[in-house]
Motif scaffolding. Structure first.
Motif, short mmCIF file in Angstrom:
data_model
loop_
_atom_site.label_atom_id
_atom_site.label_comp_id
_atom_site.label_asym_id
_atom_site.label_seq_id
_atom_site.Cartn_x
_atom_site.Cartn_y
_atom_site.Cartn_z
N ASP A 77 0.83 -1.00 -0.16
CA ASP A 77 0.39 -0.01 -0.27
C ASP A 77 0.91 1.26 -0.12
OD1 ASP A 77 -2.43 -1.58 -0.04
OD2 ASP A 77 -2.95 -1.22 2.08
N LEU A 78 1.62 1.32 0.74
CA LEU A 78 3.10 2.28 0.48
C LEU A 78 3.58 2.85 -0.71
CD1 LEU A 78 4.72 1.64 3.79
CD2 LEU A 78 3.03 3.00 3.45
N LEU A 79 4.03 1.33 -0.99
CA LEU A 79 4.30 1.71 -2.91
C LEU A 79 3.17 1.95 -3.92
CD1 LEU A 79 7.23 0.82 -4.02
CD2 LEU A 79 6.98 -1.27 -4.61
N ASP A 80 1.98 1.68 -3.63
CA ASP A 80 1.35 2.49 -4.20
C ASP A 80 1.64 3.99 -3.94
OD1 ASP A 80 0.47 -0.18 -5.48
OD2 ASP A 80 -1.11 -0.25 -3.99
N LYS A 81 0.95 3.81 -3.07
CA LYS A 81 1.33 6.07 -2.60
C LYS A 81 2.70 6.79 -3.23
CE LYS A 81 -0.50 6.13 2.06
NZ LYS A 81 -0.59 6.64 3.81
N VAL A 82 3.42 5.61 -3.93
CA VAL A 82 4.18 6.52 -4.40
C VAL A 82 3.80 6.56 -5.96
CG1 VAL A 82 7.35 6.16 -5.93
CG2 VAL A 82 6.36 6.06 -2.91
N LYS A 83 3.54 5.43 -6.38
CA LYS A 83 3.00 5.12 -7.68
C LYS A 83 1.74 6.10 -8.20
CE LYS A 83 4.94 0.60 -8.16
NZ LYS A 83 4.91 -0.88 -8.12
N ASP A 84 0.80 6.11 -7.14
CA ASP A 84 -0.24 7.43 -7.61
C ASP A 84 0.13 8.21 -6.78
OD1 ASP A 84 -1.07 7.19 -4.43
OD2 ASP A 84 -2.83 5.78 -5.14
N GLY A 85 1.18 8.75 -6.93
CA GLY A 85 1.25 10.30 -6.48
C GLY A 85 0.62 10.69 -4.98
N THR A 86 0.34 10.21 -4.64
CA THR A 86 -0.38 10.59 -3.40
C THR A 86 1.00 10.35 -1.93
OG1 THR A 86 -1.80 9.16 -3.16
CG2 THR A 86 -1.49 9.48 -1.13
N LEU A 87 1.42 10.20 -2.10
CA LEU A 87 3.62 10.40 -1.66
C LEU A 87 3.72 11.59 -1.77
CD1 LEU A 87 5.39 10.49 1.29
CD2 LEU A 87 6.32 8.92 -0.46
N PHE A 88 4.24 11.82 -2.91
CA PHE A 88 4.67 13.66 -3.50
C PHE A 88 3.67 14.17 -3.53
CE2 PHE A 88 4.34 16.29 -7.29
CZ PHE A 88 5.92 16.67 -7.13
N THR A 89 2.21 14.61 -3.48
CA THR A 89 1.29 15.42 -2.92
C THR A 89 1.22 15.64 -1.76
OG1 THR A 89 -0.12 14.55 -4.31
CG2 THR A 89 -1.25 15.99 -2.16
N ALA A 90 1.68 14.62 -0.14
CA ALA A 90 1.54 14.94 1.04
C ALA A 90 3.22 15.71 1.14
CB ALA A 90 2.25 13.51 1.90
N VAL A 91 4.37 15.51 -0.03
CA VAL A 91 5.30 15.92 0.44
C VAL A 91 5.12 18.13 -0.12
CG1 VAL A 91 7.76 16.40 -0.83
CG2 VAL A 91 7.51 14.05 0.13
N LYS A 92 4.03 18.10 -1.08
CA LYS A 92 3.87 18.98 -1.42
C LYS A 92 3.25 20.05 -0.30
CE LYS A 92 1.74 19.61 -5.42
NZ LYS A 92 1.58 19.55 -6.98
N LYS A 93 2.13 19.25 -0.51
CA LYS A 93 1.67 19.48 1.27
C LYS A 93 2.43 20.37 2.43
CE LYS A 93 -3.23 19.29 3.24
NZ LYS A 93 -4.13 18.68 3.47
N LEU A 94 3.11 19.73 2.62
CA LEU A 94 4.02 19.39 3.76
C LEU A 94 4.93 20.86 3.98
CD1 LEU A 94 4.95 19.29 7.08
CD2 LEU A 94 6.58 16.61 5.52
N LEU A 95 5.16 20.97 2.43
CA LEU A 95 6.98 22.16 1.62
C LEU A 95 4.97 23.63 2.25
CD1 LEU A 95 8.74 19.83 -0.60
CD2 LEU A 95 9.56 20.71 1.94
N GLU A 96 4.31 23.15 1.32
CA GLU A 96 3.93 24.43 1.18
C GLU A 96 3.29 24.70 2.59
OE1 GLU A 96 0.39 23.11 -1.13
OE2 GLU A 96 1.43 23.60 -2.83
N GLU A 97 2.58 24.33 3.54
CA GLU A 97 2.37 24.50 4.56
C GLU A 97 3.84 25.13 5.77
OE1 GLU A 97 -0.28 25.22 6.38
OE2 GLU A 97 -1.21 24.57 4.54
N THR A 98 4.71 24.37 5.83
CA THR A 98 5.97 25.08 6.33
C THR A 98 6.18 26.29 6.12
OG1 THR A 98 7.42 23.19 5.60
CG2 THR A 98 6.62 22.97 7.47
N ALA A 99 6.53 26.56 4.27
CA ALA A 99 7.25 27.74 3.96
C ALA A 99 6.86 28.98 4.34
CB ALA A 99 7.19 27.40 2.00
#
Length: 93
Positions: free
Chosen positions: A71-93
């Motif tokens: 399931d975690l690998l699927d998060k990488v493949k479908d962009g869910t993890l990338f979206t989480a990284v972007k959201k984290l970076l946006e909130e901490t900027a």
């Protein structure tokens, strides 16, 4: 709730996630969240990224890739993890 794992203070949200993962129903998860109270939303943003990355790291250290990490690998493949990284970076900027 007492969490004796590694006998250190961790993020409240990671404890909530761990317990919710083991509960069998949405009703049980909702009840826990209602009784547990508030948590810092920034902890969730960090956990959404760190938990996935660390768990994938642990999975990749094994001789064969474990089923629990698919399931975690699927998060990488479908962009869910990338979206989480972007959201984290946006909130901490």
């Amino acid at each position: 709730m007492f969490d004796y794992n590694l006998l250190g203070k961790g993020y409240v949200y990671s404890d909530i996630r761990n317990v919710c993962c083991s509960l069998g129903s949405d009703d049980a998860r909702k009840a826990l969240l209602t009784e547990y109270g508030n948590y810092d939303e920034s902890e969730k943003l960090v956990d959404d990224v760190v938990n996935s990355l660390y768990s994938l790291y642990v999975a990749c250290q094994r001789e064969s890739f474990p089923n629990w990490a698919n399931d975690l690998l699927d998060k990488v493949k479908d962009g869910t993890l990338f979206t989480a990284v972007k959201k984290l970076l946006e909130e901490t900027a």
